[in-house]
Design an enzyme around this catalytic site. Structure first.
Site, PDB file in Angstrom:
ATOM      1  N   CYS A  47      -2.434  -3.185 -16.171  1.00 10.54           N
ATOM      2  CA  CYS A  47      -3.000  -2.206 -15.238  1.00 10.54           C
ATOM      3  C   CYS A  47      -2.431  -2.365 -13.833  1.00 10.54           C
ATOM      4  O   CYS A  47      -2.897  -1.738 -12.897  1.00 10.54           O
ATOM      5  CB  CYS A  47      -4.527  -2.307 -15.199  1.00 10.54           C
ATOM      6  N   GLU A 103      -4.288 -12.379 -13.913  1.00 11.48           N
ATOM      7  CA  GLU A 103      -3.621 -12.253 -12.616  1.00 11.48           C
ATOM      8  C   GLU A 103      -3.082 -13.580 -12.125  1.00 11.48           C
ATOM      9  O   GLU A 103      -2.230 -13.609 -11.235  1.00 11.48           O
ATOM     10  CB  GLU A 103      -4.606 -11.715 -11.571  1.00 11.48           C
ATOM     11  N   HIS A 111       0.823  -1.210   0.000  1.00 10.34           N
ATOM     12  CA  HIS A 111       0.000   0.000   0.000  1.00 10.34           C
ATOM     13  C   HIS A 111       0.860   1.266   0.000  1.00 10.34           C
ATOM     14  O   HIS A 111       0.558   2.243  -0.678  1.00 10.34           O
ATOM     15  CB  HIS A 111      -0.913   0.009   1.231  1.00 10.34           C
ATOM     16  N   ASP A 132      -0.792  -9.004  -8.583  1.00  9.63           N
ATOM     17  CA  ASP A 132      -1.150 -10.362  -8.183  1.00  9.63           C
ATOM     18  C   ASP A 132      -0.436 -11.404  -9.038  1.00  9.63           C
ATOM     19  O   ASP A 132      -0.062 -12.473  -8.540  1.00  9.63           O
ATOM     20  CB  ASP A 132      -2.669 -10.569  -8.262  1.00  9.63           C
TER      21      ASP A 132
END
Length: 560
Positions: free
Chosen positions: A490, A419, A192, A443
């Site tokens: 993305c 992913e 994060h 991921d």
């Protein structure tokens, strides 16, 4: 790792050069307040639990208030942290300890420690929440003892912020004017903290072992493109590097797109958005639309599922933010794991990162997906737009084909996220069933390398420059080229200017990222030709590790 006696190396996240004094992060609660609280007489467990509930309420109110003034990833993590503070399991653990006779502060710290161990054992995305959980424990404790919540104290003069790790709630409040760069000892390139640093355009290096041993005030030169932190460098050399970096940033400030390579090949650059507000902020930037609308972020705090009309109004806000002709890619709910939504997900999975999340939610609750697609179709009809719609966490051809049929029955363009390694390995078959794919490198890297993307000691594995991951990207892009269908990226890899050029060389047709990262990627692309991108890509695929991959890319893509 240490490269010289005064130079450390970490994992680069956001490129840039900074020179200034180290400012160490401390988020401790005043010991005097804790001691004073400890002198109070023991209380009734129910009264103490009510005190805990009151503290939790103040913490969540504070986080929600800050999220209103944030946007994109910063708002996302603040809302998610507030949801974690309200966790019923954490409350039950506190109650149990109070009933066993523990004082309130002991019960809170014990419950937090219990869940920290649980999250660590779970690994994957759950382990990423350990920093959030520890931060919540400190904030609740502060409210209980009657002091302000601990938080980041910014340096009096601009400096390089150094920390073992930063809670996302603190990262979301960073001021790029006062913080020259961010360096952490822990964390990975898709944590994060790293994601928010990209949104802020703040030079950032993570996983820099030993960096917290640098004393406050020590002047350091941070090269966040190579991941090096040099203590007490030659001042003339350091200032020259900063001037060069400033010139580069001035060039970024004037870049207006659209993105093209030096020989004129167009590359579609798109924005990652979370809601109408972030879409409106992204629209004036030099992007050609939104490559990832994370719909789940609109609903993290909701206890009940919004009806079709309510959802459609939210989606329409994003669709109307972009002019006609610009692409908007809507991702269906990527709920589960670290993004629980009360009405969609269930708690208690042994390994939530590998559990019922994303498209898998529809297996046991098909109406959830049907209503969301109805809402997207309604939003498209009322706005006169043609959004693309993709599903997360697809692993089989049947899953892709089934999703595509549902999307196309509503007159929409169907795609999926790549992913899982399975989706990359089956990319040719999957692309026969859908209209496009978008690679989620965060991921994909975690699953391909079997490594928790937060763990600092595994940051070398969760690096998106891992040759194994790039081979999966290459395989997917090649399938798209053969079938004439778009293949985007993305994940956070798209925001790395050097890696963006490599991705173009691999055959990726669009790159979606935080809007703040777009100019740097655009400037990089216009300085190289398609053939140079392809040469760099071919070389990178022969590398044995991320560091060698970067060196191979720089040898082709940066001026000598």
């Amino acid at each position: 790792m240490t490269t010289t006696s005064n130079t450390l190396r970490g994992t680069p996240v956001v490129p840039g050069v900074a020179y200034g004094p180290v400012a160490r992060v401390s988020t401790e609660i005043p010991l005097s307040a804790v001691d004073a609280y400890g002198l109070r007489p023991p209380g009734d467990p129910e009264e103490l639990l009510a005190e805990y509930d009151s503290a939790v309420g103040m913490v969540t109110d504070s986080l929600h208030a800050r999220s209103v003034n944030a946007s994109g990833s910063a708002a996302e993590v603040l809302v998610a942290t507030a949801a974690l503070a309200r966790d019923k399991g954490l409350r039950r653990a506190v109650r149990k300890r109070l009933e066993a006779g523990d004082p309130l502060l002991t019960a809170v710290s014990g419950a937090v420690g219990e869940f920290t161990a649980l999250f660590t054992r779970a690994g994957g995305l759950m382990a990423e929440r350990v920093t959030d959980l520890e931060d919540i424990g400190r904030r609740i404790t502060a409210r209980i003892v009657g002091v302000e919540e601990p938080g980041l104290v910014l340096p009096a003069e601009p400096g390089v912020l150094v920390a073992e790790d930063l809670a996302p709630a603190d990262t979301a409040g960073l001021d790029p004017v006062r913080v020259l760069a961010l360096v952490t000892e822990r964390g990975g390139p898709t944590s994060h903290t790293a994601i928010i640093a990209r949104q802020l355009g703040l030079p950032c290096v993570v996983g820099a072992s030993g960096v917290t041993s640098i004393a406050d005030g020590t002047r350091v030169l941070v090269d966040a493109a190579s991941g090096t932190i040099e203590s007490e460098p030659d001042e003339t050399h350091a200032n020259r590097r900063v001037v060069q970096d400033r010139a580069w940033r001035e060039r970024l400030a004037t870049w207006s797109g659209p993105a093209r390579t030096a020989d004129g090949a167009a590359v579609k650059l798109l924005a990652n958005v979370a809601d109408g507000r972030s879409a409106r902020a992204a629209a004036p930037t030099p992007v050609q639309g939104a490559g990832l609308f994370r719909t789940e972020l609109c609903f993290l705090g909701r206890e009940t599922e919004p009806d079709v009309e309510t959802q459609a109004a939210i989606y329409a806000e994003v669709l109307t933010s972009f002019d006609a002709g610009r692409t908007v890619v809507i991702r269906t709910l990527d709920a589960g794991s670290d993004k629980p939504i009360p009405y969609a997900t269930s708690a208690g999975e042994d390994n939530p990162a590998l559990g019922v999340r994303g498209l898998r939610l529809s297996f046991g609750n098909p109406g959830l997906l049907e209503r969301q697609l109805d809402a997207v179709a309604l939003a498209a009809a009322t706005t006169g737009t043609s959004p693309w719609v993709m599903a997360p966490m697809v692993a089989t051809v049947d899953e892709a084909a089934g999703f595509a049929a549902r999307v196309r029955s509503r007159g929409l363009i169907a795609g999926i996220m790549v992913e899982t390694p399975a989706a990359a390995l089956l990319a040719d078959r999957i692309l026969e069933a859908v209209d496009f794919v978008s690679i989620g490198t965060n991921d994909l890297t975690q699953y391909a390398m079997a490594a928790d993307r937060l763990a600092a000691d595994l940051a070398h594995l969760t690096d998106p420059w891992q040759p194994a991951v790039l081979r999966l990207v290459a395989m997917t892009a090649e399938a798209g080229r053969r079938l004439g269908k778009p293949v985007g990226v993305c994940g956070e890899a798209a925001a790395d200017p050097l890696l963006a050029a490599v991705l173009v060389g691999l055959g990726v047709t669009s790159l979606s990222m935080a809007p703040a990262a777009v100019p740097a990627v655009g400037v990089q692309l216009e300085s190289v030709t398609v053939e140079e991108c392809r040469e760099a890509a071919e070389n990178v695929l022969e590398a044995v590790d991320p560091q060698e991959a970067r060196e191979f890319a720089r040898a082709v893509l940066t001026p000598s």
